[in-house]
Design an enzyme around this catalytic site. Sequence first.
Site, PDB file in Angstrom:
ATOM      1  N   LYS A 159     -87.418 -72.388   7.518  1.00 55.10           N
ATOM      2  CA  LYS A 159     -87.419 -72.791   8.928  1.00 55.10           C
ATOM      3  C   LYS A 159     -87.450 -71.547   9.812  1.00 55.10           C
ATOM      4  O   LYS A 159     -86.443 -70.870   9.972  1.00 55.10           O
ATOM      5  CB  LYS A 159     -86.151 -73.614   9.203  1.00 55.10           C
ATOM      6  CG  LYS A 159     -86.355 -74.678  10.265  1.00 55.10           C
ATOM      7  CD  LYS A 159     -85.175 -75.597  10.321  1.00 55.10           C
ATOM      8  CE  LYS A 159     -84.500 -75.546  11.676  1.00 55.10           C
ATOM      9  NZ  LYS A 159     -83.226 -76.242  11.721  1.00 55.10           N
ATOM     10  N   SER A 165     -79.992 -76.445  20.895  1.00 56.68           N
ATOM     11  CA  SER A 165     -80.922 -75.325  21.051  1.00 56.68           C
ATOM     12  C   SER A 165     -82.354 -75.848  21.138  1.00 56.68           C
ATOM     13  O   SER A 165     -83.161 -75.332  21.910  1.00 56.68           O
ATOM     14  CB  SER A 165     -80.797 -74.358  19.869  1.00 56.68           C
ATOM     15  OG  SER A 165     -79.491 -73.846  19.789  1.00 56.68           O
ATOM     16  N   HIS A 168     -72.092 -74.311  21.838  1.00 54.39           N
ATOM     17  CA  HIS A 168     -71.625 -73.478  20.721  1.00 54.39           C
ATOM     18  C   HIS A 168     -70.427 -72.626  21.152  1.00 54.39           C
ATOM     19  O   HIS A 168     -69.420 -72.554  20.449  1.00 54.39           O
ATOM     20  CB  HIS A 168     -72.725 -72.509  20.259  1.00 54.39           C
ATOM     21  CG  HIS A 168     -73.938 -73.143  19.653  1.00 54.39           C
ATOM     22  ND1 HIS A 168     -75.218 -72.746  19.949  1.00 54.39           N
ATOM     23  CD2 HIS A 168     -74.071 -74.142  18.731  1.00 54.39           C
ATOM     24  CE1 HIS A 168     -76.088 -73.445  19.242  1.00 54.39           C
ATOM     25  NE2 HIS A 168     -75.424 -74.308  18.500  1.00 54.39           N
ATOM     26  N   ARG A 180     -71.357 -83.882  18.584  1.00 57.46           N
ATOM     27  CA  ARG A 180     -71.758 -84.137  19.969  1.00 57.46           C
ATOM     28  C   ARG A 180     -71.807 -85.618  20.254  1.00 57.46           C
ATOM     29  O   ARG A 180     -71.468 -86.074  21.326  1.00 57.46           O
ATOM     30  CB  ARG A 180     -73.158 -83.555  20.231  1.00 57.46           C
ATOM     31  CG  ARG A 180     -73.184 -82.069  20.248  1.00 57.46           C
ATOM     32  CD  ARG A 180     -74.586 -81.554  20.155  1.00 57.46           C
ATOM     33  NE  ARG A 180     -75.052 -81.608  18.776  1.00 57.46           N
ATOM     34  CZ  ARG A 180     -76.087 -80.942  18.311  1.00 57.46           C
ATOM     35  NH1 ARG A 180     -76.797 -80.194  19.143  1.00 57.46           N
ATOM     36  NH2 ARG A 180     -76.430 -81.016  17.050  1.00 57.46           N
TER      37      ARG A 180
HETATM   38  P1  ADP Z   1     -78.346 -76.824  17.689  1.00 54.34           P
HETATM   39  O1  ADP Z   1     -78.322 -78.284  17.324  1.00 54.34           O
HETATM   40  O2  ADP Z   1     -77.941 -76.570  19.108  1.00 54.34           O
HETATM   41  O3  ADP Z   1     -79.603 -76.110  17.257  1.00 54.34           O
HETATM   42  P2  ADP Z   1     -77.038 -75.555  15.437  1.00 54.34           P
HETATM   43  O4  ADP Z   1     -77.929 -76.148  14.446  1.00 54.34           O
HETATM   44  O5  ADP Z   1     -77.071 -74.093  15.610  1.00 54.34           O
HETATM   45  O6  ADP Z   1     -77.174 -76.182  16.882  1.00 54.34           O
HETATM   46  O7  ADP Z   1     -75.565 -76.092  15.146  1.00 54.34           O
HETATM   47  C1  ADP Z   1     -74.478 -75.310  14.774  1.00 54.34           C
HETATM   48  C2  ADP Z   1     -73.255 -76.136  14.943  1.00 54.34           C
HETATM   49  O8  ADP Z   1     -72.998 -76.261  16.342  1.00 54.34           O
HETATM   50  C3  ADP Z   1     -73.312 -77.573  14.423  1.00 54.34           C
HETATM   51  O9  ADP Z   1     -72.072 -77.921  13.905  1.00 54.34           O
HETATM   52  C4  ADP Z   1     -73.597 -78.388  15.647  1.00 54.34           C
HETATM   53  O10 ADP Z   1     -73.080 -79.697  15.534  1.00 54.34           O
HETATM   54  C5  ADP Z   1     -72.810 -77.605  16.671  1.00 54.34           C
HETATM   55  N1  ADP Z   1     -73.318 -77.821  18.014  1.00 54.34           N
HETATM   56  C6  ADP Z   1     -74.572 -77.734  18.440  1.00 54.34           C
HETATM   57  N2  ADP Z   1     -74.665 -78.023  19.745  1.00 54.34           N
HETATM   58  C7  ADP Z   1     -73.412 -78.309  20.152  1.00 54.34           C
HETATM   59  C8  ADP Z   1     -72.846 -78.709  21.391  1.00 54.34           C
HETATM   60  N3  ADP Z   1     -73.586 -78.923  22.461  1.00 54.34           N
HETATM   61  N4  ADP Z   1     -71.537 -78.887  21.430  1.00 54.34           N
HETATM   62  C9  ADP Z   1     -70.784 -78.700  20.333  1.00 54.34           C
HETATM   63  N5  ADP Z   1     -71.246 -78.363  19.138  1.00 54.34           N
HETATM   64  C10 ADP Z   1     -72.548 -78.163  19.044  1.00 54.34           C
END
Ligand code: ADP
Length: 170
Positions: free
Chosen positions: A43, A132, A19, A94
């Site tokens: 959620k 996460s 992130h 990703r």
């Molecule tokens: P996670 O899948 O880690 O729970 P979120 O649901 O909070 O993440 O995702 C928020 C945004 O961050 C989404 O656009 C997701 O694709 C992106 N994201 C999550 N993990 C990564 C990563 N490792 N690298 C780049 N972007 C990411």
Amino acid sequence: MSKRIGVYPGSFDPIHMGHLDLIERCAQLFDEVHVAVLHNETKKGLFTVQERCDMIREVLVQRGHAEYQVSSFSGLLVDFMDEIGATAVVRGLRAVSDFEFEFQMALMNRKLNPKVETVFMMPKDSYTYLSSRLLKEVGSLGGNLSGLLPDIILQRLTDKLHPKADTASG
Ligand code: ADP
């Protein structure tokens, strides 16, 4: 010319290096970046939305990025974007497996508001496997997560997953 405001929405439960990598890249594209934590009634996360926002702010300030805005939102992302005057959504890709869902969301957001653009960004290759969910799973089993989350977040995650027994009582 009006300010280019981008929104990076997500659960951030908790924020990790993938992130952060994206957040820092966003600064190259926008005059103002809002990290927006989705408040999803259905959620329940490990951390409350307030805790997630506080952790993101703390990490960004620690890394010298006090200029980023951090807030939470519920309801439609396009409505939140309207409120803050944002025109672009930033999402991370990703792997190919992210694409289908992200593609649908991007087109739905465009249908809801044709002015909204979605920008997909790739993190540094060494962070592409991070999520996460996986970090919480490995952390709960006692795996070593150093380098995958900022140190202060790793500490919070460890405290949350493995609360110390209250030694004061008894
Ligand atoms: P996670 O899948 O880690 O729970 P979120 O649901 O909070 O993440 O995702 C928020 C945004 O961050 C989404 O656009 C997701 O694709 C992106 N994201 C999550 N993990 C990564 C990563 N490792 N690298 C780049 N972007 C990411």
